[in-house]
Write an enzyme that holds these catalytic residues in place. Structure first.
Site, PDB file in Angstrom:
ATOM      1  N   GLU A  30       8.513  20.947 -41.959  1.00  0.00           N
ATOM      2  CA  GLU A  30       9.422  21.727 -42.814  1.00  0.00           C
ATOM      3  C   GLU A  30      10.701  20.903 -43.061  1.00  0.00           C
ATOM      4  OE1 GLU A  30      10.035  25.817 -41.519  1.00  0.00           O
ATOM      5  OE2 GLU A  30       8.050  25.830 -40.629  1.00  0.00           O
TER       6      GLU A  30
ATOM      7  N   TRP B 107      -0.138   3.648 -42.574  1.00  0.00           N
ATOM      8  CA  TRP B 107       1.011   3.987 -43.423  1.00  0.00           C
ATOM      9  C   TRP B 107       2.168   4.523 -42.600  1.00  0.00           C
ATOM     10  CZ3 TRP B 107       1.544   1.848 -47.792  1.00  0.00           C
ATOM     11  CH2 TRP B 107       0.475   1.680 -48.672  1.00  0.00           C
TER      12      TRP B 107
ATOM     13  N   ARG C 201      25.341   2.003 -75.193  1.00  0.00           N
ATOM     14  CA  ARG C 201      24.417   1.393 -76.148  1.00  0.00           C
ATOM     15  C   ARG C 201      24.543   2.089 -77.512  1.00  0.00           C
ATOM     16  NH1 ARG C 201      21.465  -3.323 -76.554  1.00  0.00           N
ATOM     17  NH2 ARG C 201      19.444  -2.989 -77.528  1.00  0.00           N
TER      18      ARG C 201
ATOM     19  N   GLU D 245      -0.555  17.980 -54.092  1.00  0.00           N
ATOM     20  CA  GLU D 245      -1.722  18.879 -54.159  1.00  0.00           C
ATOM     21  C   GLU D 245      -1.761  19.722 -52.880  1.00  0.00           C
ATOM     22  OE1 GLU D 245      -1.975  15.459 -54.864  1.00  0.00           O
ATOM     23  OE2 GLU D 245      -1.721  16.010 -56.970  1.00  0.00           O
TER      24      GLU D 245
ATOM     25  N   GLU E 236       4.531  12.819 -46.924  1.00  0.00           N
ATOM     26  CA  GLU E 236       4.817  14.082 -46.216  1.00  0.00           C
ATOM     27  C   GLU E 236       3.899  15.214 -46.693  1.00  0.00           C
ATOM     28  OE1 GLU E 236       7.336  12.767 -44.572  1.00  0.00           O
ATOM     29  OE2 GLU E 236       8.073  14.348 -43.243  1.00  0.00           O
TER      30      GLU E 236
ATOM     31  N   THR F  46      -1.042  10.107 -40.253  1.00  0.00           N
ATOM     32  CA  THR F  46      -2.084   9.666 -41.181  1.00  0.00           C
ATOM     33  C   THR F  46      -3.017   8.642 -40.539  1.00  0.00           C
ATOM     34  OG1 THR F  46      -0.498   9.985 -42.966  1.00  0.00           O
ATOM     35  CG2 THR F  46      -2.437   8.651 -43.485  1.00  0.00           C
ATOM     36  N   GLU F  47      -4.309   8.770 -40.847  1.00  0.00           N
ATOM     37  CA  GLU F  47      -5.297   7.809 -40.344  1.00  0.00           C
ATOM     38  C   GLU F  47      -5.976   7.123 -41.527  1.00  0.00           C
ATOM     39  OE1 GLU F  47      -7.879   9.576 -37.436  1.00  0.00           O
ATOM     40  OE2 GLU F  47      -6.152  10.002 -36.139  1.00  0.00           O
ATOM     41  N   PRO F  48      -6.599   5.971 -41.290  1.00  0.00           N
ATOM     42  CA  PRO F  48      -7.263   5.282 -42.400  1.00  0.00           C
ATOM     43  C   PRO F  48      -8.290   6.176 -43.094  1.00  0.00           C
ATOM     44  CG  PRO F  48      -7.123   3.851 -40.479  1.00  0.00           C
ATOM     45  CD  PRO F  48      -6.634   5.196 -40.045  1.00  0.00           C
TER      46      PRO F  48
ATOM     47  N   HIS G 202      16.792   3.521 -71.609  1.00  0.00           N
ATOM     48  CA  HIS G 202      17.210   2.114 -71.542  1.00  0.00           C
ATOM     49  C   HIS G 202      16.400   1.203 -72.469  1.00  0.00           C
ATOM     50  CE1 HIS G 202      19.415   3.361 -67.938  1.00  0.00           C
ATOM     51  NE2 HIS G 202      20.003   2.189 -67.920  1.00  0.00           N
TER      52      HIS G 202
HETATM   53  C1  LIG Z   1       4.818   4.204 -48.224  1.00  0.00           C
HETATM   54  C2  LIG Z   1       4.179   5.277 -47.415  1.00  0.00           C
HETATM   55  C3  LIG Z   1       4.764   5.670 -46.228  1.00  0.00           C
HETATM   56  C4  LIG Z   1       4.138   6.626 -45.422  1.00  0.00           C
HETATM   57  N1  LIG Z   1       4.693   6.963 -44.208  1.00  0.00           N
HETATM   58  C5  LIG Z   1       3.992   7.748 -43.359  1.00  0.00           C
HETATM   59  C6  LIG Z   1       4.450   7.990 -42.029  1.00  0.00           C
HETATM   60  O1  LIG Z   1       5.513   7.515 -41.616  1.00  0.00           O
HETATM   61  N2  LIG Z   1       3.682   8.722 -41.193  1.00  0.00           N
HETATM   62  C7  LIG Z   1       2.496   9.256 -41.587  1.00  0.00           C
HETATM   63  O2  LIG Z   1       1.824   9.897 -40.773  1.00  0.00           O
HETATM   64  N3  LIG Z   1       2.026   9.056 -42.854  1.00  0.00           N
HETATM   65  C8  LIG Z   1       2.745   8.327 -43.732  1.00  0.00           C
HETATM   66  N4  LIG Z   1       2.285   8.114 -45.014  1.00  0.00           N
HETATM   67  C9  LIG Z   1       0.973   8.636 -45.377  1.00  0.00           C
HETATM   68  C10 LIG Z   1       1.002   9.815 -46.350  1.00  0.00           C
HETATM   69  O3  LIG Z   1       1.499  10.957 -45.707  1.00  0.00           O
HETATM   70  C11 LIG Z   1      -0.441   9.979 -46.845  1.00  0.00           C
HETATM   71  O4  LIG Z   1      -0.711   8.885 -47.705  1.00  0.00           O
HETATM   72  C12 LIG Z   1      -0.660  11.289 -47.566  1.00  0.00           C
HETATM   73  O5  LIG Z   1      -0.591  12.366 -46.657  1.00  0.00           O
HETATM   74  C13 LIG Z   1      -2.037  11.341 -48.267  1.00  0.00           C
HETATM   75  O6  LIG Z   1      -3.074  10.926 -47.432  1.00  0.00           O
HETATM   76  P1  LIG Z   1      -4.133   9.826 -47.969  1.00  0.00           P
HETATM   77  O7  LIG Z   1      -3.336   8.684 -48.448  1.00  0.00           O
HETATM   78  O8  LIG Z   1      -5.117   9.586 -46.902  1.00  0.00           O
HETATM   79  O9  LIG Z   1      -4.818  10.508 -49.210  1.00  0.00           O
HETATM   80  P2  LIG Z   1      -6.115  11.519 -49.195  1.00  0.00           P
HETATM   81  O10 LIG Z   1      -5.895  12.511 -48.132  1.00  0.00           O
HETATM   82  O11 LIG Z   1      -7.327  10.681 -49.130  1.00  0.00           O
HETATM   83  O12 LIG Z   1      -5.983  12.159 -50.611  1.00  0.00           O
HETATM   84  C14 LIG Z   1      -6.422  11.515 -51.809  1.00  0.00           C
HETATM   85  C15 LIG Z   1      -6.211  12.477 -52.971  1.00  0.00           C
HETATM   86  O13 LIG Z   1      -6.985  13.667 -52.787  1.00  0.00           O
HETATM   87  C16 LIG Z   1      -6.147  14.816 -52.829  1.00  0.00           C
HETATM   88  N5  LIG Z   1      -6.630  15.827 -51.890  1.00  0.00           N
HETATM   89  C17 LIG Z   1      -7.138  15.615 -50.645  1.00  0.00           C
HETATM   90  N6  LIG Z   1      -7.444  16.789 -50.065  1.00  0.00           N
HETATM   91  C18 LIG Z   1      -7.120  17.759 -50.952  1.00  0.00           C
HETATM   92  C19 LIG Z   1      -7.192  19.182 -50.947  1.00  0.00           C
HETATM   93  N7  LIG Z   1      -7.637  19.867 -49.884  1.00  0.00           N
HETATM   94  N8  LIG Z   1      -6.789  19.864 -52.046  1.00  0.00           N
HETATM   95  C20 LIG Z   1      -6.314  19.192 -53.139  1.00  0.00           C
HETATM   96  N9  LIG Z   1      -6.220  17.846 -53.201  1.00  0.00           N
HETATM   97  C21 LIG Z   1      -6.603  17.141 -52.134  1.00  0.00           C
HETATM   98  C22 LIG Z   1      -4.773  14.296 -52.430  1.00  0.00           C
HETATM   99  O14 LIG Z   1      -3.740  15.164 -52.870  1.00  0.00           O
HETATM  100  C23 LIG Z   1      -4.754  12.954 -53.116  1.00  0.00           C
HETATM  101  O15 LIG Z   1      -4.441  13.139 -54.465  1.00  0.00           O
HETATM  102  C24 LIG Z   1       2.941   7.233 -45.856  1.00  0.00           C
HETATM  103  C25 LIG Z   1       2.376   6.855 -47.088  1.00  0.00           C
HETATM  104  C26 LIG Z   1       2.985   5.892 -47.868  1.00  0.00           C
HETATM  105  C27 LIG Z   1       2.352   5.497 -49.151  1.00  0.00           C
END
Ligand SMILES: Cc1cc2nc3c(=O)[nH]c(=O)nc-3n(C[C@H](O)[C@H](O)[C@H](O)COP(=O)(O)OP(=O)(O)OC[C@H]3O[C@@H](n4cnc5c(N)ncnc54)[C@H](O)[C@@H]3O)c2cc1C
Length: 382
Positions: A239, A153, A267, A366, A362, A123-125, A337
């Site tokens: 997977e 993340w 309860r 969606e 993961e 994941t990237e910002p 509860h």
């Molecule tokens: C506590 C935590 C731990 C994590 N650990 C890791 C890790 O170890 N390694 C790692 O690489 N990542 C990690 N992640 C990142 C996680 O995998 C991502 O947050 C996730 O994949 C979603 O990416 P995003 O947050 O950028 O959301 P976005 O990609 O910006 O999505 C925002 C919303 O738009 C929806 N959306 C976007 N594109 C589509 C589409 N084509 N069709 C339908 N809906 C769509 C999404 O479902 C979501 O609801 C972690 C996240 C958290 C919160």
């Protein structure tokens, strides 16, 4: 198919560890977001970090079905502990299946004991779902690759000695995934953990932002030794990762269900235990039914993977269903509860804060639906 006798024993060992050591003390760590070093050390000693590593490299080498059950048991105690072996196990699986002989002997023995912990960095910002738009890239330099970009993340990053980094190694190809590699990156010059991110749940273990600023790695850091195969590798790893996340959801769901069943008998209101009020009894029945359906989907995906099949769709279904079920079961456990469900003195509020991670992590649910729909059409072409 079922588990072998040794695997059943391992699951029982984890259940005892959770009941005797984790559950009585989890609030001490969770509420103040304290890193659970003593639990992690115990998990290393018990071999949990080596579950997917081959025996010849010192691993326990269990089936995916057993790995799923162990994960569920850990998450029944505290989801964060199951998270601590999540990315690590995916990277173990990738090195085991796609690594060069040198990569296997360099990393797997130390990963099996937990001396080296690994995590995966996708994941990237700018986005986690649209991985094809990623920017982190590696360019060829003399004898290796220079990596620049940032990831966010990333779970367990501050305690990891190895990052399975998915990044661009060829910017000129289209579609972008054909120019991606998994690079095995160790911390060093040009690599910083810039931020630990505060979060709702999944506490105790860290999720961090990583910055790569011309981090130079040798040629042989590319998983499998050949660049631009990383997308396919990572999709295989996911997977297992999605079965792991489904199992984490099962653990949270089971813990919430167990607590609700107990509380509904203790309860009383209107002169009887609350489970005898039909609305509460129905809640319990629905919670247990969802939990059982989630377990069967997860077991099915794990067993298919163990039989050598691709399980993109089945792992996606398990992750989708189990995580939504866990969220609903956690909410319903709060209902059962009453006011105490909202109290920090009970565990159900923690389940409710932990459950959403499995919906988002993961690959969001969606994205799972997109994967499932794509597979349905691919497998049923007209
Ligand atoms: C506590 C935590 C731990 C994590 N650990 C890791 C890790 O170890 N390694 C790692 O690489 N990542 C990690 N992640 C990142 C996680 O995998 C991502 O947050 C996730 O994949 C979603 O990416 P995003 O947050 O950028 O959301 P976005 O990609 O910006 O999505 C925002 C919303 O738009 C929806 N959306 C976007 N594109 C589509 C589409 N084509 N069709 C339908 N809906 C769509 C999404 O479902 C979501 O609801 C972690 C996240 C958290 C919160």
């Amino acid at each position: 198919m079922g588990l072998s006798a040794d695997e059943e024993q391992m699951v029982a060992l984890v259940a005892d560890f959770v009941d005797d050591r984790v559950r009585p003390r989890v609030r001490e760590f969770e509420q103040d977001d304290i890193y659970p070093a003593e639990f992690i050390d115990a998990m290393k000693e018990l071999g949990f970090f080596g579950m997917l590593a081959p025996a010849e490299f010192g691993g326990v080498d269990v089936s995916t079905a057993c790995f799923a059950r162990v994960t569920e048991e850990l998450a029944r105690g505290w989801m964060s502990l199951a998270g601590a072996i999540g990315g690590h196990s995916v990277i173990t699986y990738l090195i085991r299946n796609f690594g060069t002989d040198e990569q296997k002997s360099k990393y797997l023995p130390k990963m099996a004991t937990g001396e080296i912990r690994a995590t995966m960095a996708l994941t990237e910002p700018g986005g986690g779902s649209d991985l094809q738009a990623m920017r982190t890239n590696a360019t060829r330099v003399d004898g290796g690759w220079s990596i620049s970009g940032s990831k966010t993340w990333i779970s367990n990053a501050a305690h990891s000695g190895l990052f399975g980094l998915l990044c661009i190694t060829d910017r000129d190809v289209s579609p972008a995934h054909k120019g991606m590699s998994v690079i095995l990156v160790e911390p060093g010059d040009g690599f910083t953990i810039s931020k630990k991110l505060p979060k709702l749940g999944y506490r105790g273990v860290e999720a961090c932002e990583l910055v790569f600023d011309s981090r130079v790695v040798p040629d042989d850091a590319i998983l499998g030794g050949e660049p631009n195969l990383g997308w396919g590798h990572m999709m295989r790893g996911l997977e297992v990762g999605r079965i792991q996340v489904a199992s984490r959801a099962l653990g949270v769901g089971q813990a919430a269900l167990n607590d609700a069943i107990r509380y509904a008998q203790e309860r009383e209101s209107f002169g009887k235990p609350i489970w005898k009020h039909q609305s509460v009894g129905n809640l319990l029945a629905d919670m247990a039914t969802k939990q059982q359906a989630a377990r069967l989907l997860t077991q099915d995906a794990a067993e298919r993977l163990d039989s050598g099949k691709r399980v993109d769709m089945e792992a996606g279904m398990a992750k989708l269903f189990a995580s939504e079920a866990a969220m609903q079961i956690a909410l319903d456990a709060i209902r059962v509860h009453g006011g105490y469900g909202y109290s920090r003195e009970y565990d159900v509020e923690r389940y409710f804060r932990d459950a959403p991670l499995m919906i988002v992590g993961e690959g969001t649910n969606e994205i799972q639906r997109n994967v499932i729909a794509g597979q349905l059409v691919a497998r049923n072409k007209i």
